[in-house]
Design a protein around this motif. Structure first.
Motif, PDB file in Angstrom:
ATOM      1  N   ALA A   1       0.857  -0.969  -0.052  1.00  0.00           N
ATOM      2  CA  ALA A   1      -0.011  -0.085   0.085  1.00  0.00           C
ATOM      3  C   ALA A   1       0.878   1.344  -0.157  1.00  0.00           C
ATOM      4  O   ALA A   1       0.406   2.397  -0.674  1.00  0.00           O
ATOM      5  N   PRO A   2       1.969   1.147   0.734  1.00  0.00           N
ATOM      6  CA  PRO A   2       2.571   2.566   0.743  1.00  0.00           C
ATOM      7  C   PRO A   2       3.358   2.723  -0.335  1.00  0.00           C
ATOM      8  O   PRO A   2       3.880   3.938  -0.699  1.00  0.00           O
ATOM      9  N   VAL A   3       3.738   1.779  -1.305  1.00  0.00           N
ATOM     10  CA  VAL A   3       4.433   2.218  -2.734  1.00  0.00           C
ATOM     11  C   VAL A   3       3.497   2.278  -3.765  1.00  0.00           C
ATOM     12  O   VAL A   3       4.077   2.336  -4.796  1.00  0.00           O
TER      13      VAL A   3
ATOM     14  N   VAL B   1       3.985  -0.768   8.284  1.00  0.00           N
ATOM     15  CA  VAL B   1       5.128   0.138   8.595  1.00  0.00           C
ATOM     16  C   VAL B   1       6.358  -0.666   7.837  1.00  0.00           C
ATOM     17  O   VAL B   1       7.210   0.197   7.313  1.00  0.00           O
ATOM     18  N   LEU B   2       6.373  -1.922   7.712  1.00  0.00           N
ATOM     19  CA  LEU B   2       7.500  -2.509   7.026  1.00  0.00           C
ATOM     20  C   LEU B   2       7.442  -1.858   5.438  1.00  0.00           C
ATOM     21  O   LEU B   2       8.502  -1.897   4.962  1.00  0.00           O
TER      22      LEU B   2
ATOM     23  N   GLY C   1       9.826   0.611   1.233  1.00  0.00           N
ATOM     24  CA  GLY C   1       9.705   1.292   0.070  1.00  0.00           C
ATOM     25  C   GLY C   1      10.410   2.648  -0.246  1.00  0.00           C
ATOM     26  O   GLY C   1      10.472   3.066  -1.382  1.00  0.00           O
ATOM     27  N   SER C   2      11.194   3.046   0.700  1.00  0.00           N
ATOM     28  CA  SER C   2      12.274   4.086   0.523  1.00  0.00           C
ATOM     29  C   SER C   2      13.325   3.588  -0.347  1.00  0.00           C
ATOM     30  O   SER C   2      14.014   4.460  -1.042  1.00  0.00           O
ATOM     31  N   ALA C   3      13.511   2.362  -0.428  1.00  0.00           N
ATOM     32  CA  ALA C   3      14.649   1.618  -1.207  1.00  0.00           C
ATOM     33  C   ALA C   3      13.989   1.502  -2.822  1.00  0.00           C
ATOM     34  O   ALA C   3      14.671   0.979  -3.569  1.00  0.00           O
ATOM     35  N   GLY C   4      12.878   1.788  -3.167  1.00  0.00           N
ATOM     36  CA  GLY C   4      12.147   1.522  -4.433  1.00  0.00           C
ATOM     37  C   GLY C   4      10.896   0.737  -4.224  1.00  0.00           C
ATOM     38  O   GLY C   4      10.417   0.128  -3.405  1.00  0.00           O
ATOM     39  N   TRP C   5      10.019   0.676  -5.411  1.00  0.00           N
ATOM     40  CA  TRP C   5       8.783   0.263  -5.054  1.00  0.00           C
ATOM     41  C   TRP C   5       8.569  -1.310  -5.157  1.00  0.00           C
ATOM     42  O   TRP C   5       7.993  -1.963  -4.544  1.00  0.00           O
ATOM     43  N   ARG C   6       9.890  -1.989  -5.798  1.00  0.00           N
ATOM     44  CA  ARG C   6       9.948  -3.326  -5.658  1.00  0.00           C
ATOM     45  C   ARG C   6      10.405  -3.980  -4.442  1.00  0.00           C
ATOM     46  O   ARG C   6      10.086  -5.027  -4.067  1.00  0.00           O
TER      47      ARG C   6
END
Length: 439
Positions: A50-52, A175-176, A181-186
């Motif tokens: 959801a976050p990405v 949260v995870l 997701g800060s490292a990319g959507w994958r």
């Protein structure tokens, strides 16, 4: 006149035969830990990515239909699970619970991590649909095994624990997903590989369930000979219909909370997240109340639906975000009581040989309710003019449901009807001996 022969178990039931009953000790703790871990895996499909979603949308910006396909990538596992859980239950009863669970847990890692190397949005959506298929098998197997291994109050306690663990996992996975997701959507899709750690432990430490005599706490139900026994459609029909309605009542807050707060001018995502987290904690609290109370599931249902309706009413008239959050907490407290009540009531209607199908049917109905929830709210909003008014309609529906359930509970006898001699429902127990692999 001799007592009727109990129903012959399926081939899976025969292969799953242990020796003695025990419900404590190290083996028991390992067993319930693995089943709770397995029950949390399907939550990954619902919240992890959801976050990405915005980053996914940006990545596939040139793909036709991206505005619809990216949200569908999040929701399609729930739809697959809803449609296929009843069929997964049939497979569970025929092939065996443990074998299917281990295979499905391995496949979960394979299809779950597929977006790491897929470059087509359509292929990613297809892989997500397969995630839902495997989730249907995992969820059905884990819930069925809880019904197989335990009975009476212990079964109720662990089914309630399943709700608690799922709620906690949903918050943790959200949260995870955001952090990864800060490292990319994958990046969040790597989390699906964790099931490869769970599968070998399940194969090694989950013992084989059995069909044997009921415990002192398990209600006695008449059974028919194998040739004449049929699946208990009638007892389950009402519970499944109530489950669809209950899922709509439960998920409305989860789905619409951010929109309700936004309508009040709350746009800070951290504040919205805090409000949603408070409602998640209330769901866990409701499951704890159900576990500790000692009341029967049937007597809890009017209270649970009444709390959901009260929460909706508070949300409907809420003058500010604080009162709205209080209403959400009340609603989710009722939801935390309602879900294990419905599930334990459904399992109480099922014999061993039918438990996979019955559990799959219940899970399918629950996820159908989850899937149609936003559609129901959207239709009500269009009919009554605003989202708060739609919630008010649900408050009225919940009140009517609670009143009807209360009237029904008062008319039912408090004790189970006697059963003719020799007619008993086999109840599951399990040995904590060294597990033996299924053939």
């Amino acid at each position: 006149m001799p007592a009727p022969v109990p129903p012959l178990p399926s081939s899976a039931a025969v292969e799953d035969a242990p020796a003695e009953e025990t419900t404590s000790g190290p083996g028991h703790r390992i067993r319930i830990t693995l089943l709770m871990a397995g029950s949390c895996l399907p939550i990954l499909g619902a919240v992890l990515i959801a976050p990405v979603l915005p980053k996914m949308k940006d990545h596939f910006a040139g793909t036709p239909g991206v505005d619809a396909l990216v949200p569908v990538a999040l929701t399609i596992p729930a739809l697959s699970l809803a449609l296929l859980a009843p069929f997964a239950g049939v497979v569970v009863d025929r092939l065996g619970r443990k074998r299917l669970l281990v295979v499905a847990t391995v496949l979960y890692a394979l299809v779950g991590t597929a977006p790491l190397w897929l470059d087509s949005l359509g292929a990613i959506v297809a892989s997500r649909a397969l995630v839902g298929v495997v989730e249907a098998a995992i969820m059905t197997c884990c819930t069925t095994l809880i019904g197989d291994y335990y009975s009476g109050r212990q079964r109720d306690r662990y089914l309630a624990m399943q709700t608690m663990c799922a709620s906690i996992a949903a918050t943790a996975f959200f949260v995870l997903g955001g952090a990864a997701g800060s490292a990319g959507w994958r990046a969040p899709f790597w989390a699906y590989a964790a099931s490869l750690l769970v599968a070998p432990a399940m194969a090694a430490f989950l013992p084989k369930p059995s069909q044997t005599q009921p415990s002192a706490t398990e209600p006695t139900v008449a059974t028919e000979p194998a040739g004449r026994r049929s699946f208990p459609w009638r007892p389950l029909a009402g519970i499944c219909a109530l489950t669809v309605f209950g899922a709509v009542m439960f998920y409305t807050v989860q789905v619409e909370m951010s929109f309700l707060l936004d309508d009040m001018g709350v746009t800070d995502t951290s504040v919205i997240g805090l409000a949603i987290a408070a409602s998640s904690v209330a769901t866990v609290a409701g499951a704890v109340v159900f576990t500790k109370s000692g009341r029967s599931p049937r007597s809890w249902l009017p209270i649970a639906f009444g709390l959901c309706a009260l929460g909706f009413a508070v949300i409907w008239i809420a003058p500010n975000p604080v009162v709205l959050t209080v209403g959400a907490v009340i609603n989710c407290l009722g939801g935390g009581i309602m879900l294990p009540s419905l599930l334990t009531l459904a399992l109480s209607k099922l014999e061993y040989a039918d438990r996979g199908r019955g559990t799959g049917l219940w899970i399918g109905c629950f996820f159908i309710g989850q899937f149609i929830c936003p559609l129901v709210v959207l239709a009500l909003t269009a009919a009554v003019g605003s989202l708060p008014n739609a919630v008010g309609v649900l408050a009225l529906a919940g009140t009517v449901g609670a009143a009807g359930l209360g009237a029904t509970a008062r008319r039912l006898p408090t004790a189970a009807a006697p059963v003719p001699a020799g007619q008993t429902m086999p109840a599951p127990v399990v040995a904590d001996a060294s597990p033996v692999g299924e053939s």
